[in-house]
Design a protein around this motif. Structure first.
Motif, mmCIF file in Angstrom:
data_model
loop_
_atom_site.group_PDB
_atom_site.id
_atom_site.type_symbol
_atom_site.label_atom_id
_atom_site.label_comp_id
_atom_site.label_asym_id
_atom_site.label_seq_id
_atom_site.Cartn_x
_atom_site.Cartn_y
_atom_site.Cartn_z
ATOM 1 N N VAL A 176 17.138 65.777 -105.845
ATOM 2 C CA VAL A 176 18.069 64.734 -106.274
ATOM 3 C C VAL A 176 18.811 64.232 -105.041
ATOM 4 O O VAL A 176 19.551 64.992 -104.403
ATOM 5 C CB VAL A 176 19.078 65.274 -107.313
ATOM 6 C CG1 VAL A 176 20.058 64.175 -107.730
ATOM 7 C CG2 VAL A 176 18.352 65.825 -108.535
ATOM 8 N N ILE A 227 21.665 60.861 -113.483
ATOM 9 C CA ILE A 227 20.494 61.064 -112.628
ATOM 10 C C ILE A 227 19.308 60.471 -113.371
ATOM 11 O O ILE A 227 18.963 60.911 -114.471
ATOM 12 C CB ILE A 227 20.263 62.564 -112.355
ATOM 13 C CG1 ILE A 227 21.479 63.173 -111.641
ATOM 14 C CG2 ILE A 227 19.005 62.769 -111.518
ATOM 15 C CD1 ILE A 227 21.443 64.686 -111.555
ATOM 16 N N SER A 259 18.709 58.672 -106.453
ATOM 17 C CA SER A 259 18.360 59.144 -107.795
ATOM 18 C C SER A 259 19.440 58.829 -108.817
ATOM 19 O O SER A 259 19.227 59.000 -110.019
ATOM 20 C CB SER A 259 18.135 60.665 -107.775
ATOM 21 O OG SER A 259 17.165 61.042 -106.829
ATOM 22 N N ILE A 260 20.607 58.396 -108.358
ATOM 23 C CA ILE A 260 21.746 58.174 -109.245
ATOM 24 C C ILE A 260 21.836 56.711 -109.657
ATOM 25 O O ILE A 260 21.777 55.818 -108.812
ATOM 26 C CB ILE A 260 23.075 58.580 -108.554
ATOM 27 C CG1 ILE A 260 23.009 60.023 -108.064
ATOM 28 C CG2 ILE A 260 24.263 58.378 -109.501
ATOM 29 C CD1 ILE A 260 22.936 61.053 -109.144
#
Length: 453
Positions: A26, A38, A30-31
């Motif tokens: 992550v 996520i 990825s956010i």
């Protein structure tokens, strides 16, 4: 009052991936900073893992991106990502036993937290905060039972708000599809009655697109007389293109327009950063997917670039991005000021007496026009178009009177779409303001959000 540092574990394990098996990674990309989730974790093997892949995450960990805190890229680790590896670009808040993780998760979304972090940003090119800045943020935590009560109420209210936002986003997506369908119908002769149909009904003749093209070419040859060898524009291979309505014809951009770019000239030495430059410099950023975009223009003095007459841009001239991510974007120059042609954008100048430039812009922006344009792009390191390729782009040419009617009808549809889009955007802003007001209420000195929505 307590600090985040007092409410969370001092540090999380920094051993990174182990063994040779794939692991879930992550990072900040990825956010989804709008959904605060996520959404795009990556699967990597240790041999290709970046050096930042070090933090071992547990379910309930709250991730706070330390770069560009104004974007508030935060998320909570869900159960299915327990054991994933996180980037060291996050500060990880792992709640103590007397702290509800979701309470921390909502706390880092509050405008007071975002503002506090923005006030502590270091670095102009790569603005970021330090773990120390996040851990020293002061907050007044209620008892654990109250934290859970606040979280339950927030989730109840935000679920309704999220549903409303999702509906608004669906409306925006539908408007985008509708806009594309209007443009597609327009350039296929399905939006207004064709000139051929009108002429038959009214018992009159009309100048077809083919006849219009021949007249344009004859005028061009006459103007060229005495200036050396004349080169006919390349003809379109109509067998490879869609069948057009009666009275239309396929032509190339070269048949109806003068195409040029700013070549071999360092215009930047003439740029003035004062407000007295009378020519605004046009760049690729000024031609967006939906037409002309106003920006903070660089400026040049017309007398300093008077020898570059072909780079003076007039109202109604078309612009096309010819390199980079926006390759193929087209815009019609407005008549609000004088402009100068800058880098990475081509000038397409049609004769307004014979061709309606807003129609050509509309065609090139339509799904049909975009597909034809992108068919000429070259992509080695990045997409690009040569001036020769731009000249070869096919355009479906209707009679001039039909061009005018098509543009008027498209403008009518698009004005309605713009009004609806503006209302949707206003409602999305209201939803975000309501979310922040709810968070502010929840994390006020006396937390209470009952009946706030």
């Amino acid at each position: 009052m307590s600090t985040f540092g007092e409410l969370t574990a001092p540090k999380v394990e920094q051993t990174g991936p182990s063994g040779s098996d794939e692991f879930v990674y992550v990072d900040i990309s990825s956010i989804d900073n709008q959904a605060k989730r996520i959404v795009d974790p990556k699967r990597l093997t240790p041999d290709v893992a970046p050096s930042r892949a070090r933090q071992r995450l547990s379910k309930g960990d709250v991730l706070v991106s330390m770069t560009r805190p104004n974007l508030n890229a935060v998320a909570i680790v869900p159960p299915d990502l327990d054991g994933a590896i996180g980037s060291t670009g996050f500060h990880v808040l792992r709640a103590n036993d007397d702290v509800e993780p979701h309470w921390l998760y909502y706390a880092v979304q509050s405008s007071s937290f975002v503002k506090a972090m923005c006030d502590l940003v270091q670095g102009a090119l790569y603005p970021a905060v330090r773990p120390k800045d996040i851990r020293e943020y002061a907050i007044n935590p209620p008892p654990l039972a109250k934290q859970r009560e606040i979280v339950a109420e927030l989730e109840k209210q935000f679920s309704r708000l999220d549903e409303a936002v999702a509906n608004l986003q669906r409306v925006k997506a539908n408007l985008k599809r509708y806009k594309a369908s209007v443009l597609k119908a327009a350039v296929e002769g399905r939006l207004v009655e064709t000139e051929a149909s009108l002429a038959r009904r009214e018992g009159r003749t009309f100048e077809t697109g083919e006849q219009l093209l021949q007249r344009i070419l004859e005028e061009r040859r006459a103007k060229w007389a005495g200036r050396g060898k004349y080169k006919e524009p390349d003809a379109v291979s109509q067998s490879e293109l869609d069948v057009l309505p009666d009275g239309w014809t396929w032509i190339t951009v070269d048949s109806i327009a003068f195409v040029t770019k700013l070549a071999g000239f360092e215009y930047t030495k003439y740029v003035t950063y004062a407000d007295d430059g009378d020519l605004a410099v046009l760049k690729a950023e000024n031609a967006g997917p939906d037409g002309f975009r106003r920006t903070n223009f660089s400026r040049v003095h017309s007398d300093s670039v008077s020898f570059l007459t072909r780079s003076r841009v007039g109202a109604g001239d078309l612009l096309m991005v010819f390199v980079g991510a926006g390759t193929g974007n087209v815009a019609c120059t407005p008549n609000d000021r004088e402009y100068f042609l800058g880098p990475n954008i081509a000038l397409i100048r049609v004769d307004p007496a014979n061709v309606n430039s807003p129609y050509v812009e509309m065609f090139l922006r339509s799904p049909t026009g975009k597909n034809l344009t992108l068919g000429f792009t070259k992509a080695v390191a990045q997409p690009s178009l040569s001036m020769g390729n731009i000249r070869m782009i096919p355009v479906a040419l209707p009679p001039i009177a039909e061009q005018v009617r098509i543009v008027a009808e498209v403008d009518r549809h698009l004005s309605i779409i713009l009004e609806v889009e503006a209302e949707v955007d206003a409602n999305l802003q209201r939803a975000n303001a309501l979310r922040q007001a709810t968070l502010a209420k929840a994390f006020s000195p006396v937390p209470s959000i009952q009946a706030h929505i």
